[in-house]
Design a protein around this motif. Sequence first.
Motif, mmCIF file in Angstrom:
data_model
loop_
_atom_site.group_PDB
_atom_site.id
_atom_site.type_symbol
_atom_site.label_atom_id
_atom_site.label_comp_id
_atom_site.label_asym_id
_atom_site.label_seq_id
_atom_site.Cartn_x
_atom_site.Cartn_y
_atom_site.Cartn_z
ATOM 1 N N THR A 100 0.827 -1.198 0.000
ATOM 2 C CA THR A 100 0.000 0.000 0.000
ATOM 3 C C THR A 100 0.865 1.253 0.000
ATOM 4 N N ALA A 101 0.368 2.288 -0.655
ATOM 5 C CA ALA A 101 1.099 3.545 -0.738
ATOM 6 C C ALA A 101 0.933 4.365 0.541
ATOM 7 N N ILE A 102 -0.187 4.198 1.211
ATOM 8 C CA ILE A 102 -0.429 4.936 2.446
ATOM 9 C C ILE A 102 -0.581 3.949 3.594
ATOM 10 N N ASP A 153 -3.769 2.918 8.648
ATOM 11 C CA ASP A 153 -4.479 3.622 9.711
ATOM 12 C C ASP A 153 -4.604 5.125 9.448
ATOM 13 N N SER A 154 -4.161 5.605 8.287
ATOM 14 C CA SER A 154 -4.234 7.039 7.978
ATOM 15 C C SER A 154 -5.673 7.533 7.888
ATOM 16 N N PHE A 155 -6.493 6.862 7.081
ATOM 17 C CA PHE A 155 -7.881 7.298 6.903
ATOM 18 C C PHE A 155 -8.677 7.196 8.201
ATOM 19 N N PRO A 156 -8.616 6.060 8.930
ATOM 20 C CA PRO A 156 -9.333 6.017 10.206
ATOM 21 C C PRO A 156 -8.834 7.076 11.193
ATOM 22 N N LEU A 205 -5.366 4.336 -5.144
ATOM 23 C CA LEU A 205 -4.825 4.658 -3.824
ATOM 24 C C LEU A 205 -3.894 3.581 -3.283
ATOM 25 N N ALA A 206 -3.843 2.444 -3.948
ATOM 26 C CA ALA A 206 -3.003 1.309 -3.529
ATOM 27 C C ALA A 206 -3.316 0.855 -2.108
ATOM 28 N N VAL A 207 -4.617 0.834 -1.785
ATOM 29 C CA VAL A 207 -5.077 0.364 -0.475
ATOM 30 C C VAL A 207 -5.529 -1.075 -0.634
ATOM 31 N N SER A 208 -5.147 -1.922 0.284
ATOM 32 C CA SER A 208 -5.519 -3.326 0.233
ATOM 33 C C SER A 208 -6.885 -3.525 0.882
ATOM 34 N N LEU A 234 -16.428 0.015 -8.806
ATOM 35 C CA LEU A 234 -15.659 1.245 -9.019
ATOM 36 C C LEU A 234 -14.913 1.664 -7.751
ATOM 37 N N LEU A 235 -15.554 1.502 -6.605
ATOM 38 C CA LEU A 235 -14.896 1.833 -5.347
ATOM 39 C C LEU A 235 -13.702 0.918 -5.103
ATOM 40 N N TYR A 236 -13.865 -0.376 -5.376
ATOM 41 C CA TYR A 236 -12.770 -1.332 -5.199
ATOM 42 C C TYR A 236 -11.601 -0.996 -6.122
ATOM 43 N N LEU A 237 -11.907 -0.749 -7.390
ATOM 44 C CA LEU A 237 -10.845 -0.430 -8.345
ATOM 45 C C LEU A 237 -10.162 0.888 -7.990
ATOM 46 N N GLY A 238 -10.932 1.877 -7.574
ATOM 47 C CA GLY A 238 -10.338 3.151 -7.179
ATOM 48 C C GLY A 238 -9.441 3.023 -5.962
ATOM 49 N N ALA A 239 -9.906 2.258 -4.990
ATOM 50 C CA ALA A 239 -9.117 2.108 -3.759
ATOM 51 C C ALA A 239 -7.863 1.279 -3.992
ATOM 52 N N THR A 240 -7.996 0.178 -4.737
ATOM 53 C CA THR A 240 -6.848 -0.722 -4.902
ATOM 54 C C THR A 240 -5.886 -0.260 -5.985
ATOM 55 N N ARG A 241 -6.392 0.301 -7.076
ATOM 56 C CA ARG A 241 -5.526 0.695 -8.191
ATOM 57 C C ARG A 241 -5.011 2.115 -8.070
#
Length: 172
Positions: free
Chosen positions: A45-47, A50-53, A152-155, A143-150
């Motif tokens: 992951t790029a971030i 725990d950043s967002f929470p 934002l690089a969030v798992s 779309l949310l899954y693709l946006g988050a994983t591709r």
Amino acid sequence: MINREVKKSPAFMFAVTVLVLACLALVFMGSLVAAPKLLFGRSLTAISPDSFPFVILTLMALLCVLQVGMQVRGFQIESGPALGKDGWYRGTYFFAILTGYALMMVPFGFQISSTIATALLSVQMGNRNWAQIAVLSICGPSLLYLGATRLLAVSLPELNVIELAYGSLLGG
């Protein structure tokens, strides 16, 4: 000194409860957020996970402090109409959907659990157009899954079959 009526108001008690829970969640963030997947000793992951929470809980705590401060200083909040039987039913149904969503996330993955939860919430909100519910429930989580994983690089938790399908569709 806090006025007794302020201390007994549901808005005040709710704000104090949420403030305490947000502060506790911030203190125990390391135990609440899972570590990201590791590949060859480095995070995928790029971030930080725990950043967002952390941002959301900090903002929630600040808003609760503002709410409690305003009520202690005498600002009155108008209460709405009393919650009727239908309101309690809808609230309980909403809570049950979100609890089921949280419990389904790991065994069924993000896509399946989000699709089910979105469809149920859409029906609860009064949507009866099944084609619209299907499109919203499938396209939104995808779309949310693709946006988050591709992007934002969030798992996110997902079944291997679905991850492989996305990978083959997107060439990655």
